[in-house]
Design a protein around this motif. Sequence first.
Motif, PDB file in Angstrom:
ATOM      1  N   THR A  25       0.844  -1.195   0.000  1.00 35.77           N
ATOM      2  CA  THR A  25       0.000   0.000   0.000  1.00 35.77           C
ATOM      3  C   THR A  25       0.874   1.238   0.000  1.00 35.77           C
ATOM      4  OG1 THR A  25      -1.728   1.185   1.225  1.00 35.77           O
ATOM      5  CG2 THR A  25      -0.148  -0.059   2.523  1.00 35.77           C
ATOM      6  N   THR A  26       0.275   2.380  -0.281  1.00 37.91           N
ATOM      7  CA  THR A  26       1.005   3.642  -0.195  1.00 37.91           C
ATOM      8  C   THR A  26       0.809   4.312   1.160  1.00 37.91           C
ATOM      9  OG1 THR A  26      -0.842   4.812  -1.216  1.00 37.91           O
ATOM     10  CG2 THR A  26       0.936   4.081  -2.681  1.00 37.91           C
ATOM     11  N   ASN A  27      -0.035   3.750   2.013  1.00 33.47           N
ATOM     12  CA  ASN A  27      -0.253   4.332   3.346  1.00 33.47           C
ATOM     13  C   ASN A  27       1.033   4.275   4.163  1.00 33.47           C
ATOM     14  OD1 ASN A  27      -2.911   4.634   2.642  1.00 33.47           O
ATOM     15  ND2 ASN A  27      -3.638   2.871   3.818  1.00 33.47           N
ATOM     16  N   THR A  43       3.592  -4.943 -12.837  1.00 34.50           N
ATOM     17  CA  THR A  43       2.535  -3.930 -12.916  1.00 34.50           C
ATOM     18  C   THR A  43       1.679  -3.874 -11.654  1.00 34.50           C
ATOM     19  OG1 THR A  43       1.164  -5.497 -14.150  1.00 34.50           O
ATOM     20  CG2 THR A  43       2.431  -3.921 -15.431  1.00 34.50           C
ATOM     21  N   GLN A  46       3.778  -2.056  -9.096  1.00 29.39           N
ATOM     22  CA  GLN A  46       3.898  -0.652  -9.490  1.00 29.39           C
ATOM     23  C   GLN A  46       2.647   0.125  -9.112  1.00 29.39           C
ATOM     24  OE1 GLN A  46       4.745  -1.229 -13.645  1.00 29.39           O
ATOM     25  NE2 GLN A  46       6.953  -1.069 -13.336  1.00 29.39           N
ATOM     26  N   THR A  47       1.500  -0.442  -9.361  1.00 26.12           N
ATOM     27  CA  THR A  47       0.238   0.216  -9.025  1.00 26.12           C
ATOM     28  C   THR A  47       0.055   0.308  -7.514  1.00 26.12           C
ATOM     29  OG1 THR A  47      -0.752  -0.573 -11.073  1.00 26.12           O
ATOM     30  CG2 THR A  47      -2.264   0.106  -9.323  1.00 26.12           C
ATOM     31  N   ALA A  48       0.319  -0.783  -6.804  1.00 24.64           N
ATOM     32  CA  ALA A  48       0.115  -0.803  -5.351  1.00 24.64           C
ATOM     33  C   ALA A  48       1.009   0.185  -4.621  1.00 24.64           C
ATOM     34  CB  ALA A  48       0.343  -2.210  -4.805  1.00 24.64           C
ATOM     35  N   LEU A  49       2.246   0.358  -5.110  1.00 28.73           N
ATOM     36  CA  LEU A  49       3.215   1.231  -4.435  1.00 28.73           C
ATOM     37  C   LEU A  49       3.349   2.604  -5.101  1.00 28.73           C
ATOM     38  CD1 LEU A  49       5.981  -1.437  -3.780  1.00 28.73           C
ATOM     39  CD2 LEU A  49       4.369  -0.481  -2.112  1.00 28.73           C
ATOM     40  N   ASN A  50       2.629   2.814  -6.202  1.00 25.28           N
ATOM     41  CA  ASN A  50       2.690   4.070  -6.949  1.00 25.28           C
ATOM     42  C   ASN A  50       4.126   4.385  -7.392  1.00 25.28           C
ATOM     43  OD1 ASN A  50       1.312   6.223  -8.153  1.00 25.28           O
ATOM     44  ND2 ASN A  50       1.862   7.607  -6.483  1.00 25.28           N
ATOM     45  N   VAL A  51       4.831   3.338  -7.825  1.00 23.76           N
ATOM     46  CA  VAL A  51       6.194   3.445  -8.343  1.00 23.76           C
ATOM     47  C   VAL A  51       6.168   2.848  -9.742  1.00 23.76           C
ATOM     48  CG1 VAL A  51       8.579   2.650  -8.074  1.00 23.76           C
ATOM     49  CG2 VAL A  51       7.237   3.244  -6.057  1.00 23.76           C
ATOM     50  N   PHE A  52       6.503   3.630 -10.744  1.00 24.46           N
ATOM     51  CA  PHE A  52       6.346   3.156 -12.109  1.00 24.46           C
ATOM     52  C   PHE A  52       7.663   2.993 -12.858  1.00 24.46           C
ATOM     53  CE2 PHE A  52       2.347   4.901 -10.711  1.00 24.46           C
ATOM     54  CZ  PHE A  52       1.511   3.825 -10.981  1.00 24.46           C
TER      55      PHE A  52
END
Length: 72
Positions: A25-27, A43, A46-52
């Motif tokens: 999560t990003t929390n 992917t 990347q989405t779960a951690l907001n790191v692309f």
Amino acid sequence: MQNGPDAIAIYQDVIDSFPIDTPATTNNLVDAIIYGNSATQATALQTALNVFVQTNENVNSLANISINSTQK
């Protein structure tokens, strides 16, 4: 760790916030790095951690694996 993409995430929170099988999560996320080979993109991570951006561990070939490191 496993074959395929992985991530390391650093969180600032109390340990009770992370029971076994807690999803990424990003929390309260401080920083994260996603890494793998050139064959698979992580992917979902990347989405779960907001790191692309995903670090390719094979960029310098497997011949140099003992002298390479991933840092951030």
